[in-house]
Design an enzyme around this catalytic site. Structure first.
Site, PDB file in Angstrom:
ATOM      1  N   THR A  76       0.839  -1.197   0.000  1.00 23.01           N
ATOM      2  CA  THR A  76       0.000   0.000   0.000  1.00 23.01           C
ATOM      3  C   THR A  76       0.877   1.251   0.000  1.00 23.01           C
ATOM      4  O   THR A  76       2.111   1.168   0.021  1.00 23.01           O
ATOM      5  CB  THR A  76      -0.924  -0.002   1.231  1.00 23.01           C
ATOM      6  OG1 THR A  76      -0.121  -0.113   2.423  1.00 23.01           O
ATOM      7  CG2 THR A  76      -1.897  -1.167   1.169  1.00 23.01           C
ATOM      8  N   TYR A  77       0.244   2.416   0.026  1.00 22.51           N
ATOM      9  CA  TYR A  77       0.938   3.707  -0.086  1.00 22.51           C
ATOM     10  C   TYR A  77       2.083   3.812   0.927  1.00 22.51           C
ATOM     11  O   TYR A  77       1.866   3.659   2.134  1.00 22.51           O
ATOM     12  CB  TYR A  77      -0.062   4.838   0.143  1.00 22.51           C
ATOM     13  CG  TYR A  77       0.508   6.216  -0.051  1.00 22.51           C
ATOM     14  CD1 TYR A  77       0.858   6.672  -1.319  1.00 22.51           C
ATOM     15  CD2 TYR A  77       0.706   7.060   1.036  1.00 22.51           C
ATOM     16  CE1 TYR A  77       1.379   7.940  -1.505  1.00 22.51           C
ATOM     17  CE2 TYR A  77       1.234   8.335   0.861  1.00 22.51           C
ATOM     18  CZ  TYR A  77       1.569   8.764  -0.410  1.00 22.51           C
ATOM     19  OH  TYR A  77       2.098  10.018  -0.589  1.00 22.51           O
ATOM     20  N   PRO A  78       3.331   4.072   0.452  1.00 22.56           N
ATOM     21  CA  PRO A  78       4.494   4.017   1.344  1.00 22.56           C
ATOM     22  C   PRO A  78       4.816   5.301   2.105  1.00 22.56           C
ATOM     23  O   PRO A  78       5.507   5.256   3.121  1.00 22.56           O
ATOM     24  CB  PRO A  78       5.636   3.669   0.388  1.00 22.56           C
ATOM     25  CG  PRO A  78       5.230   4.287  -0.916  1.00 22.56           C
ATOM     26  CD  PRO A  78       3.729   4.199  -0.963  1.00 22.56           C
TER      27      PRO A  78
END
Length: 443
Positions: A76-78
């Site tokens: 997912t979004y880092p």
């Protein structure tokens, strides 16, 4: 036995001699059930700190790897500051775990995860704009990943799997002994349930969640009132050590918890309201920019300040170098968001502040700031003068001669130099040294 710290060597030596080979009475023995929950989820900063400590990756390397994994739809979004997940995603846990198992077939222990267990990571109130970094339900091929991507992906998967294991549980025993009127405390533990720690047994030295020192295992036969032999008491001579140099991981940690490095109580309170210096999306870029400008340099796993970086701070020596300014700016940004402050007024005040501080820096003499650095380092000016070497190289900005100077990070084995205009402070042109000549491309 727990160690005793004493600054009196004679007393320590006398106690060692007096107490060795004496009878010790067990005056108190207590037992307490303890447990340790699994670690929280991973934020962008957590990944950077882990990767720096375990593999020596720079913050930018880690950010690039997580961004690549995100684009490959594996995580997912880092760029997140959160370590928690929304409750709504708990229902997808079974599917995510199934995909993690397929993408990591060699991790047999991971398959013992129980999707019905719910850890503290599921907390809507602690989720910010983005939740913790977790693996997705996308099936990928690990063999095509770069080594950095593979290592980081496995760490993210392992952290997620950990959330579905039970607590680590143990019995903590505390024993109080009396020897010749002196009291000593010993602690020991008996593990009753390995829980999530079973996943980290082969990573004791690298994993942040296993750094706590394990207590000794107690003999089962200990009972209150019994006498045992105090076989030997020893003393060790030690001395305090200066703080270790920052790694990129510990530097990011310091940027997040910058209030720990501030002594002023009001500034501490202000900084606690913020997320520190930078965000998960910008901290790596901040470090890279400081390295690019020559203010910081990397030495193996360490990040240290350069002579130029130290001189910049020395010359500024004002509000611009104080971490509290971050909190003040963020407070005013919140006021803009709430309609209590005008954007143009805020920007004008920043420009005004920077211009005033830069004027102060430019009016300070080079000798004043330079000598201050020398005095702090215990270096005499006469020694430095020997390192100055005027040449026929002309300053491209004012045509005066350039002077080669030895950097303060220079050593006999690794001499380092830089070039500055002899017209300083009127002209502040500087260059790195390259093959004993100014590197004019480095301006």
């Amino acid at each position: 036995m727990k160690k005793v710290v004493s600054f009196n060597k004679e007393l320590a030596d006398r106690l060692c001699k007096t107490l060795s080979s004496q009878s010790a009475c067990l005056t108190s023995l207590t037992e307490e059930d303890k447990k340790q929950a699994c670690p929280k989820g991973l934020s962008g900063a957590d990944i950077a700190i882990l990767a720096s400590k375990k593999w020596g990756y720079t913050a930018q390397q880690t950010l690039d790897a997580t961004q690549s994994l995100y684009e490959k739809k594996l995580i997912t979004y880092p760029r997140t500051d959160s370590s928690f997940l929304p409750q709504s995603q708990f229902g997808e846990a079974g599917e995510v775990l199934d995909c993690v198992w397929k993408n990591n077939p060699d991790e047999v222990l991971w398959q013992k995860a129980n999707p019905a267990l719910k850890s503290r990571i599921w907390n809507d109130q602690k989720v910010t704009a983005h939740h913790a970094i977790i693996p997705t339900r996308h099936k990928g091929n690990r063999s095509v990943l770069k080594p950095e991507e593979r290592n980081i992906y496995q760490a993210i998967c392992q952290n997620y799997v950990t959330q579905f294991f039970s607590d680590y549980r143990y019995k903590l025993k505390t024993a109080l002994f009396e020897v010749e009127g002196e009291q000593f405390v010993a602690t020991g533990r008996t593990v009753t349930q390995m829980g999530w720690k079973v996943l980290y047994q082969d990573q004791q030295s690298d994993n942040d969640h296993n750094t706590e020192k394990e207590d000794a295992v107690f003999p089962i036969s200990l009972t209150e009132g019994m006498n045992v032999l105090c076989h030997e008491v020893t003393s060790e001579t030690k001395q305090t050590k200066p703080p270790e140099a920052f790694t990129e991981g510990s530097l990011i940690q310091a940027m997040i918890n910058i209030q720990k490095y501030v002594s002023d109580t009001r500034q501490k309170a202000l900084l606690k309201e913020t997320d520190g210096i930078g965000t998960a999306a910008t901290r790596a870029a901040i470090i890279e920019e400081l390295v690019r400008k020559g203010y910081l340099e990397r030495k193996k796993k360490s990040v240290i300040s350069t002579a130029i970086g130290q001189l910049v701070i020395e010359c500024l020596e004002g509000i611009l170098t104080q971490p509290a300014i971050t909190a003040l700016f963020e407070r005013r940004l919140r006021e803009i968001q709430d309609g209590k402050e005008e954007e143009n007024r805020f920007l004008a005040s920043i420009y005004d502040l920077i211009n005033k501080e830069m004027e102060k820096a430019f009016t300070r003499s080079y000798t004043e700031s330079h000598n201050s650095v020398l005095n702090r380092r215990g270096v005499s000016q006469s020694k430095v003068d020997k390192n100055l070497s005027e040449t026929t190289f002309a300053c491209p900005d004012c045509s005066k001669l350039l002077v080669r100077r030895e950097a303060w990070s220079s050593t006999k084995k690794n001499p380092r130099y830089w070039w500055g205009c002899s017209g300083f402070p009127s002209c502040r042109t500087m260059f790195f040294d390259k093959n004993n000549a100014p590197d004019f491309s480095s301006k």
